[in-house]
Enzyme design. Structure first.
Site, PDB file in Angstrom:
ATOM      1  N   PRO A  42       0.771  -1.187  -0.063  1.00  0.00           N
ATOM      2  CA  PRO A  42      -0.059  -0.226   0.090  1.00  0.00           C
ATOM      3  C   PRO A  42       0.821   1.302   0.315  1.00  0.00           C
ATOM      4  CG  PRO A  42       0.093  -1.070   2.279  1.00  0.00           C
ATOM      5  CD  PRO A  42       0.792  -1.747   1.056  1.00  0.00           C
ATOM      6  N   THR A  90       1.139  -5.852   2.746  1.00  0.00           N
ATOM      7  CA  THR A  90       2.383  -5.755   3.642  1.00  0.00           C
ATOM      8  C   THR A  90       2.334  -4.647   4.476  1.00  0.00           C
ATOM      9  OG1 THR A  90       3.087  -4.623   1.873  1.00  0.00           O
ATOM     10  CG2 THR A  90       3.597  -6.915   1.388  1.00  0.00           C
ATOM     11  N   GLU A  91       3.130  -4.957   5.449  1.00  0.00           N
ATOM     12  CA  GLU A  91       3.124  -4.212   6.759  1.00  0.00           C
ATOM     13  C   GLU A  91       4.486  -3.355   6.895  1.00  0.00           C
ATOM     14  OE1 GLU A  91       1.444  -6.165  10.012  1.00  0.00           O
ATOM     15  OE2 GLU A  91      -0.511  -6.166   9.306  1.00  0.00           O
ATOM     16  N   GLY A 134       5.429  -2.636  -7.085  1.00  0.00           N
ATOM     17  CA  GLY A 134       6.483  -2.225  -7.830  1.00  0.00           C
ATOM     18  C   GLY A 134       7.375  -3.445  -7.976  1.00  0.00           C
ATOM     19  N   ASP A 135       8.447  -3.024  -8.594  1.00  0.00           N
ATOM     20  CA  ASP A 135       9.532  -4.024  -8.640  1.00  0.00           C
ATOM     21  C   ASP A 135      10.125  -4.746  -7.561  1.00  0.00           C
ATOM     22  OD1 ASP A 135       9.339  -4.106 -11.788  1.00  0.00           O
ATOM     23  OD2 ASP A 135      10.725  -2.241 -11.470  1.00  0.00           O
ATOM     24  N   SER A 150       6.701   2.751  -9.255  1.00  0.00           N
ATOM     25  CA  SER A 150       7.120   3.829  -9.969  1.00  0.00           C
ATOM     26  C   SER A 150       7.685   3.530 -11.435  1.00  0.00           C
ATOM     27  CB  SER A 150       8.535   4.419  -9.077  1.00  0.00           C
ATOM     28  OG  SER A 150       8.077   4.841  -7.806  1.00  0.00           O
ATOM     29  N   THR A 151       8.306   2.298 -11.454  1.00  0.00           N
ATOM     30  CA  THR A 151       8.697   2.069 -12.982  1.00  0.00           C
ATOM     31  C   THR A 151       8.075   0.889 -13.564  1.00  0.00           C
ATOM     32  OG1 THR A 151      10.683   0.728 -11.836  1.00  0.00           O
ATOM     33  CG2 THR A 151      11.109   2.972 -12.427  1.00  0.00           C
ATOM     34  N   ARG A 172      12.200   9.780   0.592  1.00  0.00           N
ATOM     35  CA  ARG A 172      11.078   8.985   0.176  1.00  0.00           C
ATOM     36  C   ARG A 172       9.475   9.630   0.236  1.00  0.00           C
ATOM     37  NH1 ARG A 172      11.870   3.799  -0.545  1.00  0.00           N
ATOM     38  NH2 ARG A 172       9.629   3.131  -0.290  1.00  0.00           N
ATOM     39  N   ARG A 186      11.546  11.722  -6.230  1.00  0.00           N
ATOM     40  CA  ARG A 186      12.962  11.647  -5.781  1.00  0.00           C
ATOM     41  C   ARG A 186      13.861  11.094  -6.805  1.00  0.00           C
ATOM     42  NH1 ARG A 186       9.780   7.419  -3.451  1.00  0.00           N
ATOM     43  NH2 ARG A 186      10.954   5.316  -3.433  1.00  0.00           N
TER      44      ARG A 186
END
Length: 524
Positions: free
Chosen positions: A158, A189-190, A216-217, A260-261, A324, A330
Site C-alpha cells: 500500500p 504488506t506491513e 512495484g518491482d 514507480s517503474t 521517500r 525523488r
C-alpha cells in the site's frame, strides 16, 4: 460440442454458433460482420433476465434472477457426449424473454502498447430454456480451462510508488476477478520483507493456483525471493551455494503494476496497463522467465528479475531512499544530483559467457510472445563457456536480466535482452566524463541505441563476479529497486525458473478472423 441458435444482439437477429474453441455470430443479411471470440478469451458470462443496459456491464444480482435460471454446470470433458444441435427458432415479432451477457477480452493497441480490454455483448432470446442451456454450456467450457487460476493469493504494497496500489486493485482488478469467478485472499504488506515472509510460510500457498503482486518491482522481488526459497526447501537444495542451479518456483506469479517503474511488468507484457495485466492472469497465460541469484561470501543476498546495477543507478537509489516523502519525484532529483557528482568506480570483472550464444545484444529481432531463442533455451539451456577477466573504471555497471523497459524508458536498458535465454546483458559505461554518462542515459531513455556509443560495451553473460579495487571509492548495487550496500558480489542467471501469468510482448496486429460488428458494444 456444437450448439447453434438464433439470438438478438443489439436488436439484430444473429446466427450464433458455440464450439469447444470459440463462440461466433453473424447478423442475418450481413455476412461481412462475422465475429468470433475464443473461449479462452472469455472472462465470464451471466444471465440477464431483463436485458437492460445495466445487466450488460456487470453481473446481474441474484436477487433479480430466479435460482432456476443459474444452475451450476458440470465441467465438460472430452468423454462427455456432444450436446445436440439446437434447432433455429422462428423469428418473432417482438424481442422479449431473457438473455445472457458475455464478457470477453479484446486486443487494443495504440500508444499504450499491446493492451487488452474487456467488452460485453448481450444475447437475447424469447425462450428461457434456450438461454439457460447456452449459459450452462459456456460456463462448462470455462470451468474446463485448466490453465485458468481459480484461487489466488493477492499481496498488495500500500505504500509503494504513488501509494495507489490498494486503490488500483479495488477499482480495476477486483471487479474483473469477481466477474471471472476467481477466488482471492488479499494481504497487505506491513513492513519491508513482509511479502517474502508470507511466501516462505507455505500455509499461505496451500490450495492456491498462483500469487498476484500489486505494487512495484521491489514487491515482485520479495515475492520471487520467497517462492525461490520455498522451491529450494522442497527440493532439498541449499540456495546459498553459488554453484547450485535453483529450481523453478512452485506457483505462477501475476504482476499488477502499482510502483514507480514496473519494469518487469512492462518487459513481459509490453505495457504497464493494469487491465491488460489482470486479463493475462484471468486467461491463465503462462511464460517462464529467467532469474538471477546474487551471492556474497557464499550467502544468497537477493534474487533479481530485472537488473542489478552498480555506480550511477546504485548511487541514485541510495540517495533517493532519504527522500521517500517526495514520492517518485525523488528518483529524478537524485538522478540529476548523480550527474553533477560525476562519480566513477574502479574494479575487476569476471564474466562467463555461454559457449554458444543463442542470440547477441545487438540482434535486431527482440524477444516476443513467439520467441525462438527462448523456445530453444527451454529445450536445452546454453552451455557455460570460458571466463573472461578485465579491469577498468566505469560510471555504470549493469546486468540486465530482461530488457528493463518501462514508461520512462520504453526501449529498456538492453532492448535485445530475452526473457528466457539463460543470460543477462552486462552493460559497461566507461568513466570518462559527465557527457558520456549523459549521452548513455539519453539514448537509453529515448532512442534505445546506446550500444552504438564508443564508450558503452555490452556482453551477454551467464555469470558475473565484481570485485571493487582496494582503497578506491565504492558504490552500492541497485537490485530490482532494492539497495545492496556491499560492492563485492557474484551474479548467476538461472534459465526460466520463474513462472509468470504472461505471454511475452505481443506484436500489435489485427486478427483477420475477427471482423468487428459495426453496431456498438459496451466497453468496460
Amino acid at each position: 460440442m456444437h450448439l447453434q441458435g438464433t439470438f438478438y444482439i443489439l436488436k439484430k437477429r444473429c446466427k450464433v454458433t458455440l464450439t469447444e474453441q470459440c463462440i461466433s455470430w453473424i447478423p442475418e443479411g450481413s455476412p461481412e460482420c462475422y465475429r468470433r471470440i475464443l473461449i479462452s478469451e472469455v472472462v465470464g458470462t451471466w444471465l440477464c433476465p431483463c436485458g437492460s443496459s445495466r445487466c450488460r456491464v456487470r453481473p446481474h444480482s441474484s436477487a433479480h434472477a430466479p435460482a432456476r435460471h443459474d444452475p451450476s454446470p458440470a465441467p465438460l470433458t472430452p468423454a462427455s457426449p456432444a450436446p445436440p444441435v439446437l434447432p433455429m427458432p422462428q423469428p418473432v415479432a417482438k424481442m422479449s424473454g431473457s438473455g445472457l451477457t458475455l464478457e470477453y477480452c479484446e486486443r487494443g493497441g495504440g500508444r499504450a502498447g499491446p493492451t487488452w480490454r474487456t467488452r460485453t455483448v448481450a444475447l437475447m432470446h424469447p425462450a428461457n430454456e434456450m438461454v439457460v442451456a447456452w449459459h450452462q454450456a459456456i460456463r462448462g467450457l470455462l470451468s474446463g480451462l485448466r490453465q485458468r487460476p481459480r484461487r489466488l493469493l493477492v499481496v498488495i504494497n500500500p505504500v509503494g510508488g504513488k501509494k495507489q496500489a490498494s486503490s488500483i486493485y479495488k477499482r480495476k482488478v477486483m471487479p474483473l476477478f469477481r466477474r471471472a469467478e476467481v477466488e482471492t485472499r488479499v494481504v497487505k504488506t506491513e513492513h519491508r520483507g513482509h511479502a517474502q515472509e508470507l511466501m516462505e510460510d507455505e500455509a499461505n500457498l496451500e490450495g492456491m493456483d498462483g500469487v498476484v503482486a500489486v505494487g512495484g518491482d521491489g514487491l515482485v522481488n520479495e515475492v520471487v525471493m520467497g517462492l525461490m526459497l520455498v522451491a529450494c526447501r522442497r527440493a532439498g537444495i541449499n540456495p546459498h551455494d553459488p554453484q547450485v542451479q535453483l529450481p523453478a518456483t512452485p506457483l505462477r506469479l501475476g504482476i499488477i503494476p502499482g510502483g514507480s517503474t514496473d519494469a518487469l511488468c512492462h518487459s513481459t507484457h509490453g505495457t504497464s496497463d493494469v487491465v491488460t495485466a489482470a486479463l493475462h492472469i484471468i486467461m491463465g497465460d503462462s511464460r517462464q522467465v529467467d532469474v538471477a541469484s546474487v551471492h556474497r561470501d557464499d550467502q544468497l543476498q537477493h534474487v533479481a528479475t530485472t537488473m542489478v546495477s552498480y555506480g550511477y543507478f546504485g548511487d541514485l537509489l541510495r540517495t533517493s531512499e532519504r527522500w521517500r516523502k517526495l514520492g517518485p519525484t525523488r528518483y529524478l532529483l537524485s538522478g540529476v544530483l548523480q550527474l553533477f557528482r560525476n562519480r566513477f568506480y574502479e574494479g575487476q570483472l569476471k564474466v562467463r559467457a555461454p559457449a554458444t550464444p543463442l542470440a547477441q545484444p545487438y540482434d535486431v529481432n527482440i524477444c516476443s510472445d513467439r520467441c525462438n531463442v527462448c523456445t530453444k533455451a527451454a529445450a536445452c539451456s546454453p552451455t557455460p563457456g570460458e571466463w573472461l577477466q578485465f579491469t577498468g573504471r566505469w560510471s555504470i555497471v549493469t546486468s540486465a536480466v530482461t530488457s528493463c523497459a518501462c514508461r520512462l524508458s520504453p526501449h529498456g536498458v538492453s532492448p535485445a535482452a530475452h526473457l528466457g535465454d539463460g543470460c543477462a546483458d552486462l552493460v559497461l559505461v566507461a568513466g570518462r566524463s559527465r557527457c558520456h554518462t549523459l549521452s548513455y542515459l539519453f539514448r537509453t531513455a529515448f532512442t534505445g541505441n546506446a550500444l552504438s556509443l564508443d564508450h558503452v560495451t555490452f556482453h551477454r553473460a551467464q555469470e558475473v563476479v565484481f570485485t571493487p579495487k582496494a582503497g578506491a571509492a565504492e558504490s552500492s548495487w541497485n537490485c530490482d529497486g532494492e539497495l545492496l550496500t556491499e560492492p563485492k558480489l557474484r551474479l548467476r542467471v538461472h534459465c526460466q525458473r520463474v513462472g509468470l501469468f504472461s505471454r511475452g510482448v505481443e506484436a500489435v496486429n489485427e486478427d483477420p478472423s475477427k471482423t468487428p460488428v459495426p453496431a456498438k458494444t459496451v466497453a468496460v
